[in-house]
Design an enzyme around this catalytic site. Structure first.
Site, PDB file in Angstrom:
ATOM      1  N   SER A 111      14.541 -16.110 -54.853  1.00 32.65           N
ATOM      2  CA  SER A 111      13.252 -16.216 -55.500  1.00 32.65           C
ATOM      3  C   SER A 111      12.125 -16.745 -54.603  1.00 32.65           C
ATOM      4  O   SER A 111      10.959 -16.531 -54.914  1.00 32.65           O
ATOM      5  CB  SER A 111      13.360 -17.134 -56.722  1.00 32.65           C
ATOM      6  OG  SER A 111      13.604 -18.471 -56.320  1.00 32.65           O
ATOM      7  N   SER A 157      18.307 -18.694 -53.448  1.00 33.12           N
ATOM      8  CA  SER A 157      16.858 -18.444 -53.395  1.00 33.12           C
ATOM      9  C   SER A 157      16.125 -18.980 -52.172  1.00 33.12           C
ATOM     10  O   SER A 157      14.955 -18.659 -51.982  1.00 33.12           O
ATOM     11  CB  SER A 157      16.190 -19.025 -54.646  1.00 33.12           C
ATOM     12  OG  SER A 157      16.412 -18.185 -55.741  1.00 33.12           O
ATOM     13  N   LYS A 197       5.882 -23.681 -52.744  1.00 33.26           N
ATOM     14  CA  LYS A 197       6.360 -22.768 -53.790  1.00 33.26           C
ATOM     15  C   LYS A 197       5.797 -23.205 -55.140  1.00 33.26           C
ATOM     16  O   LYS A 197       5.716 -24.403 -55.425  1.00 33.26           O
ATOM     17  CB  LYS A 197       7.893 -22.798 -53.801  1.00 33.26           C
ATOM     18  CG  LYS A 197       8.541 -21.782 -54.734  1.00 33.26           C
ATOM     19  CD  LYS A 197      10.071 -21.821 -54.641  1.00 33.26           C
ATOM     20  CE  LYS A 197      10.701 -20.752 -55.508  1.00 33.26           C
ATOM     21  NZ  LYS A 197      12.184 -20.783 -55.472  1.00 33.26           N
TER      22      LYS A 197
END
Lengths: 95, 521
Positions: free
Chosen positions: B187, B211, B79
Site C-alpha cells: 500500500s 506494504s 504516508k
C-alpha cells in the site's frame, strides 16, 4: 463454506454498509473466491496449538489509574460533521 | 537544483552540517521537483509547501548554531496513514473527508523532533488495503520505472553551424522505454514512488502484510518493516492492529537505518510498544558477515515464479557466500498457510477498527432519515470496493457460528508459522534470505488482478509470513529483470535484530549496486 446472497446482505447489515442488489451479487462472488482461498487452512493439524494472542511475549503495560489528559472537548468535536456546544449531533434516535 | 534532490540522506546530512548547503535550498529543490513530477506520478496528495519552508528555516537556524538533530533539514514525505496535526490525514479514503487531526503521531513527532522537514502527505491504498496503490480515493500512483527493451536505434546525422558535425549518424544499441504505466506496489505506493523519483529524501510507510517491502522491491528502493512493537502505532490510522508496523522507505540501506533510528521509540501511549532502547542501526553497516548463518527456506520456491526471480535469489546467495556467510537450507513448513491465515486475521481486525467510521465524530456524513440509515449510507459512500470487501470478510468470519472455524483456526495457524521461525532461529540461523516479491511491477489496471482479488493478494506471499510472526524484514534491490525493472530480495531476522538486517542488506547492496529509473516524467 460459501455464502449466498442472503448471507451477504445480512453481513452487510451487520457491517452497517448499505448495498444495492447489484453490489450484493458482485460481493457474493468475490467473497466466495476469498473464502475458497482460505479454506485450505482446514487441512492444518492444529491439535494442541493455542491461538495466538500476541506476537511478542510481553505482559500488557498498564497505566496508573489517574487522570493524565482531558479538557479537550473542542479538539474532540473539531472534525465532526455536525456539532452543537461540544456535542455530536445525530439524527433523532428516540421518538 | 536537481543534484540536491539526488543526495542520499547521509550525503545531505554531511553537507547540511558542513554548511555547504542549506535546509531551505534542499527543501526548495524538492518542492520544485514535486511540482513538475506530481501531475504525472500522483505520489503526493497534499504538498505542505509553507510548512516545509517554515521547518527548513527553523532547521537552518539550528544548524547555524551547530545544534542540528539527527535529521536536521532533511525533507521527507509522510504516508497519509500517519496523523499529522492540522494537516490532511485521510488514509486516502473518502470516509475521512476533511479530517485534520488535533494531534501528531508518535513516529512523525519523533522525526520532527530530530529536525526533519515535512514536504507533504503521500498517496497510498485506501486504509493501506492493496498491493498496487490502485484502491486510493485519490487515484493510482505511477511507478517512475517503465519497462524497456534493447533495440537498435538509428542516429540521425546532425550538424552545427558551418559544417561542424555533432553526430555522424549510424546505429547503436539502446534501451527503449515502453509507454505502459506500471504500479509502484502498495500500500505504500506513494512513498516508494516519491523516494524512487527523487521527490523526497526518504519517506515513512507502514506494513501490515508487505506494504513497505513490496513497493520498495517494485521501485528499486530499500524498505524495512521492523519488529512488531519497535515503532509506536499511536496516531497511525489502524488497519489490523496485531500486524501493523511503521518503517521507512529510502534510497539506500544506510538511509533506511538513519530513518528507522529516528522513527523507532519506546512509547507509553502504545501498550504494544516494546520497552527496549533503540540501537544505532547505522553502526551495523559495514560490519563483516563472515561466519553468519543464512537460511534459505525451500518453501519460498513457488509454482509459476519467474526464472529471473530464482536467478536473483541464487545471485543473492552467492554474494553472501562470497562475503563469508554460511548458507544453510531450512524449512518453514507452514509458509503456504500464511496468506490464507492473513486474509482472515487482517480483515477481522479491520472490520473492528473501521467500525469507528460512522459519520458521527469525524469525516464524511451522508444525511439520512434515521441513525442506522445514516451509518449505512455514510459507509457505503465513504469506503471503496476493496475496503468494503475486507470489512465484509472480517464481519463474516467473526460472526456467530463462524468464529471458531475461521478466526480461531487462523490464530492457531499463526502460532505454527511463528513456531517455524523460532525453530530455525534456535538452530543457529541468524538471518533468512528470500525473494521480496513473486514478480516485478505490473501494469496499472491489470485485468487478471481486477477480476480476481486473490491474484492481487498473492503479491504478498513472501512478505506476509513476517507480519504474522511479528519479525523484522527488509527489502533491498538486487538487480533488474530482462525488461529493465527492479527486483528485490528480502532478509528476515530475529525479533529486534534489525541490526543484522542492515548489516546483511548492506552486503547485498554493495554487490548489486543501487538503481535509479530513467527519467521520462
Amino acid at each position: 463454506m460459501s455464502v449466498d446472497l442472503q448471507t451477504v446482505k445480512r453481513v452487510a447489515r451487520l457491517a452497517r454498509i448499505a448495498v444495492s442488489e447489484e453490489d450484493a451479487e458482485r460481493m457474493t462472488g468475490e467473497l466466495n473466491t476469498i473464502l475458497g482461498f482460505v479454506e485450505q487452512l482446514n487441512e492444518v493439524d492444529v491439535s494442541g496449538v493455542e491461538p495466538m494472542t500476541s506476537v511478542t511475549p510481553m505482559e500488557m503495560k498498564k497505566r496508573e489509574d489517574i487522570v493524565t489528559d482531558g479538557n479537550k472537548a473542542a479538539d474532540i468535536v473539531a472534525n465532526a460533521p455536525a456539532t452543537e456546544e461540544n456535542f455530536f449531533l445525530v439524527p433523532k434516535v428516540v421518538e | 537544483m536537481s543534484e540536491l534532490t539526488h543526495l542520499t540522506i547521509s550525503q545531505a546530512r554531511a553537507k547540511l552540517r558542513g554548511k555547504e548547503i542549506s535546509a531551505a535550498e534542499i527543501t526548495e529543490a524538492y518542492l520544485s521537483a514535486i511540482e513538475r513530477a506530481n501531475p504525472v506520478l500522483n505520489a503526493y496528495i497534499v504538498v505542505t509547501g509553507d510548512k516545509a519552508r517554515d521547518m527548513a528555516k527553523a532547521s537552518d537556524a539550528k544548524l547555524a548554531k551547530g545544534e542540528g538533530g539527527a535529521l536536521e533539514g532533511i525533507p521527507l514525505g509522510i504516508k497519509d496513514l500517519f496523523g499529522t496535526e492540522g494537516v490532511h490525514t485521510q488514509a486516502c479514503s473518502h470516509v475521512l473527508d476533511g479530517f485534520k487531526p488535533r494531534y501528531e503521531s508518535t513516529v512523525t513527532a519523533n522525526l520532527w523532533a530530530d529536525g526533519a522537514v515535512m514536504l507533504g502527505k503521500l498517496n497510498m491504498d485506501e486504509f493501506a488495503m492493496g498491493s498496487s496503490n490502485e484502491t486510493s480515493y485519490y487515484g493510482p500512483v505511477v511507478n517512475p520505472w517503465r519497462r524497456s527493451r534493447l533495440d537498435t536505434v538509428v542516429m540521425p546525422t546532425t550538424h552545427q553551424g558551418d559544417g561542424g558535425f555533432v553526430s555522424a549518424g549510424g546505429t547503436k544499441t539502446a534501451r527503449i522505454l515502453d509507454n505502459a504505466q506500471l504500479v509502484p506496489g502498495g500500500s505504500s505506493g506513494g512513498s516508494a514512488s516519491a523516494v524512487s523519483a527523487f521527490l523526497c529524501a526518504g519517506a515513512t510507510a507502514t506494513d501490515t502484510g508487505g506494504s513497505i517491502r513490496q513497493p520498495a522491491a517494485f521501485t528499486g528502493t530499500v524498505g524495512i518493516k521492523p519488529t512488531y512493537g519497535r515503532c509506536s502505532r499511536w496516531g497511525i490510522v489502524a488497519f489490523a492492529s496485531s500486524l501493523d508496523q511503521a518503517g521507512p522507505i529510502a534510497r539506500d540501506v544506510r538511509d533506511a537505518a538513519i530513518l528507522l533510528k529516528s522513527m523507532a521509540s519506546v512509547d507509553a501511549k502504545d501498550t504494544t510498544s516494546v520497552d527496549r532502547p533503540v540501537p544505532d542501526y547505522e553502526a551495523a553497516i559495514g560490519k563483516p558477515i563472515k561466519g553468519m548463518k543464512v537460511g534459505i527456506p525451500r518453501e519460498y520456491r513457488v509454482d509459476g515464479m519467474p526464472e529471473e526471480i530464482e536467478a536473483l535469489w541464487q545471485k543473492g546467495i552467492a554474494w553472501l557466500k562470497d562475503a563469508g556467510a554460511e548458507i544453510v537450507d531450512i524449512s518453514l513448513p507452514h509458509t503456504k498457510y500464511a496468506l490464507p491465515a492473513y486474509y482472515i486475521v487482517a480483515p477481522a481486525e479491520a472490520s473492528s477498527n473501521l467500525a469507528r467510521y460512522d459519520g458521527v465524530r469525524y469525516g464524511l456524513r451522508v444525511p439520512a432519515k434515521d441513525i442506522v440509515d445514516m451509518y449505512e449510507k455514510t459507509r457505503a459512500a465513504g469506503f471503496g470496493r476493496e475496503v468494503k470487501r475486507r470489512i465484509m470478510i472480517g464481519t463474516y468470519v467473526l460472526s456467530a457460528g463462524y468464529y471458531d472455524a475461521y478466526y480461531l483456526q487462523a490464530q492457531k495457524v499463526r502460532n505454527l508459522i511463528k513456531r517455524d521461525f523460532e525453530t530455525v532461529f534456535a538452530a543457529g540461523v541468524d538471518v533468512i534470505l528470500t525473494p521480496a516479491t513473486p514478480s516485478a511491477a505490473f501494469g496499472i489496471a491489470d485485468e487478471d488482478m481486477a477480476a480476481d482479488p486473490v491474484k492481487m493478494y498473492l503479491n504478498d506471499i513472501f512478505t506476509v509470513t513476517v507480519n504474522m510472526a511479528g519479525l523484522p524484514g527488509i527489502a533491498v534491490p538486487a538487480g533488474l529483470d530482462a525488461k529493465g525493472l527492479p527486483l528485490g530480495l528480502q532478509l528476515i531476522g530475529r525479533p529486534f535484530d534489525e541490526e543484522t538486517l542492515f548489516q546483511t542488506a548492506a552486503v547485498i547492496e554493495q554487490a548489486a549496486g543501487t538503481f535509479q529509473p530513467e527519467k521520462w516524467w
